[in-house]
Design a protein around this motif. Structure first.
Motif, PDB file in Angstrom:
ATOM      1  N   PRO A  11      64.901 -41.854  54.527  1.00  0.00           N
ATOM      2  CA  PRO A  11      63.758 -40.207  54.133  1.00  0.00           C
ATOM      3  C   PRO A  11      64.207 -39.603  54.646  1.00  0.00           C
ATOM      4  O   PRO A  11      65.903 -39.487  55.384  1.00  0.00           O
ATOM      5  CB  PRO A  11      63.158 -41.121  56.083  1.00  0.00           C
ATOM      6  N   LEU A  12      64.450 -38.613  53.658  1.00  0.00           N
ATOM      7  CA  LEU A  12      65.254 -37.079  54.493  1.00  0.00           C
ATOM      8  C   LEU A  12      65.160 -36.197  55.382  1.00  0.00           C
ATOM      9  O   LEU A  12      65.886 -35.869  56.128  1.00  0.00           O
ATOM     10  CB  LEU A  12      64.697 -36.022  53.446  1.00  0.00           C
ATOM     11  N   ALA A  13      64.488 -37.682  56.316  1.00  0.00           N
ATOM     12  CA  ALA A  13      64.703 -36.492  57.891  1.00  0.00           C
ATOM     13  C   ALA A  13      65.503 -37.176  58.687  1.00  0.00           C
ATOM     14  O   ALA A  13      65.653 -36.871  59.820  1.00  0.00           O
ATOM     15  CB  ALA A  13      62.996 -36.571  58.388  1.00  0.00           C
ATOM     16  N   SER A  14      65.546 -38.480  58.280  1.00  0.00           N
ATOM     17  CA  SER A  14      67.121 -38.992  59.000  1.00  0.00           C
ATOM     18  C   SER A  14      68.523 -38.132  58.113  1.00  0.00           C
ATOM     19  O   SER A  14      69.204 -38.780  59.069  1.00  0.00           O
ATOM     20  CB  SER A  14      67.602 -40.639  58.859  1.00  0.00           C
ATOM     21  N   VAL A  15      68.372 -37.225  57.343  1.00  0.00           N
ATOM     22  CA  VAL A  15      69.441 -36.871  56.598  1.00  0.00           C
ATOM     23  C   VAL A  15      69.580 -35.453  57.661  1.00  0.00           C
ATOM     24  O   VAL A  15      68.578 -34.556  57.087  1.00  0.00           O
ATOM     25  CB  VAL A  15      69.673 -36.965  55.631  1.00  0.00           C
ATOM     26  N   ARG A  16      70.718 -35.130  57.781  1.00  0.00           N
ATOM     27  CA  ARG A  16      70.909 -33.823  58.292  1.00  0.00           C
ATOM     28  C   ARG A  16      70.732 -32.846  57.387  1.00  0.00           C
ATOM     29  O   ARG A  16      71.268 -33.216  56.287  1.00  0.00           O
ATOM     30  CB  ARG A  16      72.091 -33.129  59.334  1.00  0.00           C
ATOM     31  N   ALA A  17      70.255 -31.554  57.326  1.00  0.00           N
ATOM     32  CA  ALA A  17      70.488 -30.368  56.259  1.00  0.00           C
ATOM     33  C   ALA A  17      71.417 -30.480  56.254  1.00  0.00           C
ATOM     34  O   ALA A  17      72.167 -29.174  56.349  1.00  0.00           O
ATOM     35  CB  ALA A  17      68.978 -29.545  57.056  1.00  0.00           C
ATOM     36  N   MET A  18      72.275 -30.868  55.497  1.00  0.00           N
ATOM     37  CA  MET A  18      73.553 -30.167  54.258  1.00  0.00           C
ATOM     38  C   MET A  18      73.382 -30.122  53.223  1.00  0.00           C
ATOM     39  O   MET A  18      73.049 -30.875  52.848  1.00  0.00           O
ATOM     40  CB  MET A  18      75.020 -30.820  54.961  1.00  0.00           C
ATOM     41  N   ALA A  19      73.787 -29.689  52.036  1.00  0.00           N
ATOM     42  CA  ALA A  19      73.898 -29.647  50.512  1.00  0.00           C
ATOM     43  C   ALA A  19      74.964 -31.451  49.880  1.00  0.00           C
ATOM     44  O   ALA A  19      75.830 -31.610  51.379  1.00  0.00           O
ATOM     45  CB  ALA A  19      73.909 -28.484  50.239  1.00  0.00           C
ATOM     46  N   ASN A  20      74.724 -31.802  49.182  1.00  0.00           N
ATOM     47  CA  ASN A  20      75.503 -33.048  49.162  1.00  0.00           C
ATOM     48  C   ASN A  20      76.621 -32.867  48.888  1.00  0.00           C
ATOM     49  O   ASN A  20      76.599 -31.540  48.171  1.00  0.00           O
ATOM     50  CB  ASN A  20      74.247 -33.947  47.729  1.00  0.00           C
ATOM     51  N   GLY A 137      73.015 -39.024  48.666  1.00  0.00           N
ATOM     52  CA  GLY A 137      73.407 -38.652  49.836  1.00  0.00           C
ATOM     53  C   GLY A 137      74.427 -37.910  50.705  1.00  0.00           C
ATOM     54  O   GLY A 137      74.133 -38.634  51.781  1.00  0.00           O
ATOM     55  N   ILE A 138      75.499 -37.963  50.284  1.00  0.00           N
ATOM     56  CA  ILE A 138      76.421 -36.791  51.050  1.00  0.00           C
ATOM     57  C   ILE A 138      76.241 -35.791  52.068  1.00  0.00           C
ATOM     58  O   ILE A 138      76.874 -34.808  51.744  1.00  0.00           O
ATOM     59  CB  ILE A 138      77.894 -37.786  50.263  1.00  0.00           C
ATOM     60  N   ARG A 139      75.294 -36.587  52.997  1.00  0.00           N
ATOM     61  CA  ARG A 139      75.355 -34.616  53.346  1.00  0.00           C
ATOM     62  C   ARG A 139      75.595 -34.735  54.920  1.00  0.00           C
ATOM     63  O   ARG A 139      75.067 -33.692  56.067  1.00  0.00           O
ATOM     64  CB  ARG A 139      73.376 -34.454  53.501  1.00  0.00           C
ATOM     65  N   THR A 140      76.250 -35.970  55.760  1.00  0.00           N
ATOM     66  CA  THR A 140      76.235 -35.639  56.906  1.00  0.00           C
ATOM     67  C   THR A 140      77.733 -35.955  56.930  1.00  0.00           C
ATOM     68  O   THR A 140      78.573 -36.498  55.670  1.00  0.00           O
ATOM     69  CB  THR A 140      75.720 -36.525  58.017  1.00  0.00           C
ATOM     70  N   ARG A 141      78.423 -35.823  58.235  1.00  0.00           N
ATOM     71  CA  ARG A 141      80.717 -35.589  58.371  1.00  0.00           C
ATOM     72  C   ARG A 141      80.618 -37.438  58.094  1.00  0.00           C
ATOM     73  O   ARG A 141      81.558 -37.891  57.887  1.00  0.00           O
ATOM     74  CB  ARG A 141      80.665 -35.409  59.364  1.00  0.00           C
ATOM     75  N   ARG A 142      79.464 -38.440  59.130  1.00  0.00           N
ATOM     76  CA  ARG A 142      79.620 -39.846  58.619  1.00  0.00           C
ATOM     77  C   ARG A 142      79.988 -40.331  57.731  1.00  0.00           C
ATOM     78  O   ARG A 142      80.236 -40.550  56.932  1.00  0.00           O
ATOM     79  CB  ARG A 142      78.675 -40.568  59.604  1.00  0.00           C
ATOM     80  N   ARG A 143      79.103 -39.648  56.385  1.00  0.00           N
ATOM     81  CA  ARG A 143      78.518 -40.030  55.323  1.00  0.00           C
ATOM     82  C   ARG A 143      80.203 -39.700  54.697  1.00  0.00           C
ATOM     83  O   ARG A 143      80.304 -40.763  53.872  1.00  0.00           O
ATOM     84  CB  ARG A 143      77.675 -39.995  54.445  1.00  0.00           C
ATOM     85  N   GLU A 144      80.467 -38.550  54.882  1.00  0.00           N
ATOM     86  CA  GLU A 144      81.653 -38.036  53.706  1.00  0.00           C
ATOM     87  C   GLU A 144      82.429 -38.793  54.017  1.00  0.00           C
ATOM     88  O   GLU A 144      83.523 -39.348  53.389  1.00  0.00           O
ATOM     89  CB  GLU A 144      81.104 -36.690  54.323  1.00  0.00           C
ATOM     90  N   VAL A 145      82.905 -38.942  55.525  1.00  0.00           N
ATOM     91  CA  VAL A 145      84.608 -40.631  55.733  1.00  0.00           C
ATOM     92  C   VAL A 145      84.078 -41.444  55.501  1.00  0.00           C
ATOM     93  O   VAL A 145      84.933 -41.731  54.547  1.00  0.00           O
ATOM     94  CB  VAL A 145      84.012 -39.985  57.368  1.00  0.00           C
ATOM     95  N   PHE A 146      82.684 -41.913  55.023  1.00  0.00           N
ATOM     96  CA  PHE A 146      82.673 -43.217  54.779  1.00  0.00           C
ATOM     97  C   PHE A 146      82.710 -43.102  53.145  1.00  0.00           C
ATOM     98  O   PHE A 146      83.832 -43.751  52.261  1.00  0.00           O
ATOM     99  CB  PHE A 146      81.612 -43.649  54.740  1.00  0.00           C
ATOM    100  N   TYR A 147      82.971 -41.890  52.284  1.00  0.00           N
ATOM    101  CA  TYR A 147      82.681 -41.537  51.083  1.00  0.00           C
ATOM    102  C   TYR A 147      84.310 -41.627  50.776  1.00  0.00           C
ATOM    103  O   TYR A 147      84.705 -42.766  49.161  1.00  0.00           O
ATOM    104  CB  TYR A 147      82.097 -40.439  50.607  1.00  0.00           C
ATOM    105  N   TRP A 148      84.791 -40.707  51.563  1.00  0.00           N
ATOM    106  CA  TRP A 148      86.485 -40.016  50.563  1.00  0.00           C
ATOM    107  C   TRP A 148      87.071 -41.828  51.264  1.00  0.00           C
ATOM    108  O   TRP A 148      88.614 -41.998  50.103  1.00  0.00           O
ATOM    109  CB  TRP A 148      86.978 -39.573  51.640  1.00  0.00           C
ATOM    110  N   ALA A 149      86.958 -42.169  52.626  1.00  0.00           N
ATOM    111  CA  ALA A 149      87.413 -43.935  52.928  1.00  0.00           C
ATOM    112  C   ALA A 149      87.528 -44.477  51.776  1.00  0.00           C
ATOM    113  O   ALA A 149      88.333 -45.532  51.066  1.00  0.00           O
ATOM    114  CB  ALA A 149      86.749 -44.494  53.588  1.00  0.00           C
ATOM    115  N   ALA A 150      86.416 -44.821  50.539  1.00  0.00           N
ATOM    116  CA  ALA A 150      85.683 -45.462  49.693  1.00  0.00           C
ATOM    117  C   ALA A 150      86.427 -44.951  48.058  1.00  0.00           C
ATOM    118  O   ALA A 150      87.482 -45.826  47.265  1.00  0.00           O
ATOM    119  CB  ALA A 150      84.526 -45.407  49.730  1.00  0.00           C
TER     120      ALA A 150
END
Length: 263
Positions: A11-20, A137-150
């Motif tokens: 759900p979008l509500a679970s993701v902080r408001a930051m552009a992809n 859904g790369i809209r949070t710092r944590r997801r961004e860290v996972f993305y770049w690690a991958a």
């Protein structure tokens, strides 16, 4: 496939408001991705030859760190910032694979499954924490860290896999053909066999690395090694110029950004 097929499944509500923070997956995405893989391969070899392996790795690591700092600092996708980071990941990922083989003597038959295991571990942890591997859904710092690690793991894996096939009989041109065929498999499976878009995307993403690297090596290396003999520097410059042109076009046209209302 487009990022419309890679929508976040939470759900979008679970993701902080930051552009992809990543671009739309269009034909331009795949073209630039292949170009960055080839440019990273030859640039890494060129730097190691000119500066020496240790200074080259140090410089590559610093450039990668700087590019990621800028990428994490921006609050939305910016074409030149994102693709600069991808280029630096490509250069350093090549160096990481080469250090294991050349510096530590680890054979490609060992480093390839090693990097595959590292990538699998990143994906497993990412999914365990976020319940999705979607790039939309790369809209949070944590997801961004996972993305770049991958991303870093895919580049290291692809480099080792490309070098493995080139040294076990396929050669560079044969590897180009092999991976060109291989990259069609996830696309066909997604289109006709109902393969989910997320694994199809990441499978193709991994294969672009050995495809681009093998093509660049074939163009740059000498005839004695089965190449065309254009040289590392000319090929690096030519592929860099192509990247700059495509990224400049996207920065101007914004063809790789979601349109208003597209979620």
């Amino acid at each position: 496939m487009t990022t419309a097929r890679l929508l976040d499944d939470r759900p979008l509500a679970s993701v902080r408001a930051m552009a992809n923070k990543v671009p739309e997956v269009t034909v331009y995405f795949w073209i630039i991705k292949v170009l960055t893989t080839g440019m990273g391969e030859t640039a890494s070899d060129l730097l190691a030859r000119v500066l020496g392996p240790v200074p080259a790795v140090a410089l590559g690591g610093l450039a990668l760190a700087a590019s990621l700092v800028v990428q994490f600092a921006v609050r939305r996708y910016v074409a030149w910032v994102y693709w600069t980071a991808v280029v630096m990941v490509s250069v350093f990922g090549t160096m990481a694979a080469d250090v294991l083989h050349v510096g530590l003597g680890v054979p490609y038959t060992v480093s390839t499954p090693l990097f595959l295991a590292a990538l699998a571990a990143v994906f497993a942890l990412w999914y365990a924490v976020e319940r999705t591997l979607s790039i939309h859904g790369i809209r949070t710092r944590r997801r961004e860290v996972f993305y770049w690690a991958a991303v870093l793991a895919t580049f290291a894996l692809g480099t080792a896999a490309g070098d493995l096939t080139a040294t076990i009989g396929f050669g560079y041109l044969g590897s180009v053909v092999l991976f060109a065929v291989a990259i069609c498999v996830p696309a066909v499976a997604h289109r006709f066999a109902a393969l989910n878009a997320v694994p199809a995307f990441w499978t193709a993403y991994v294969i672009t690395r050995p495809l681009g690297a093998s093509l660049a090596d074939w163009m740059a290396l000498g005839h004695a090694r089965g190449g065309l003999g254009f040289g590392l520097a000319p090929v690096t410059l030519a592929w860099t110029a192509a990247i700059v042109c495509f990224v400049g076009y996207l920065a101007f046209s914004r063809r790789d950004q979601a349109q208003p209302g597209h979620m």
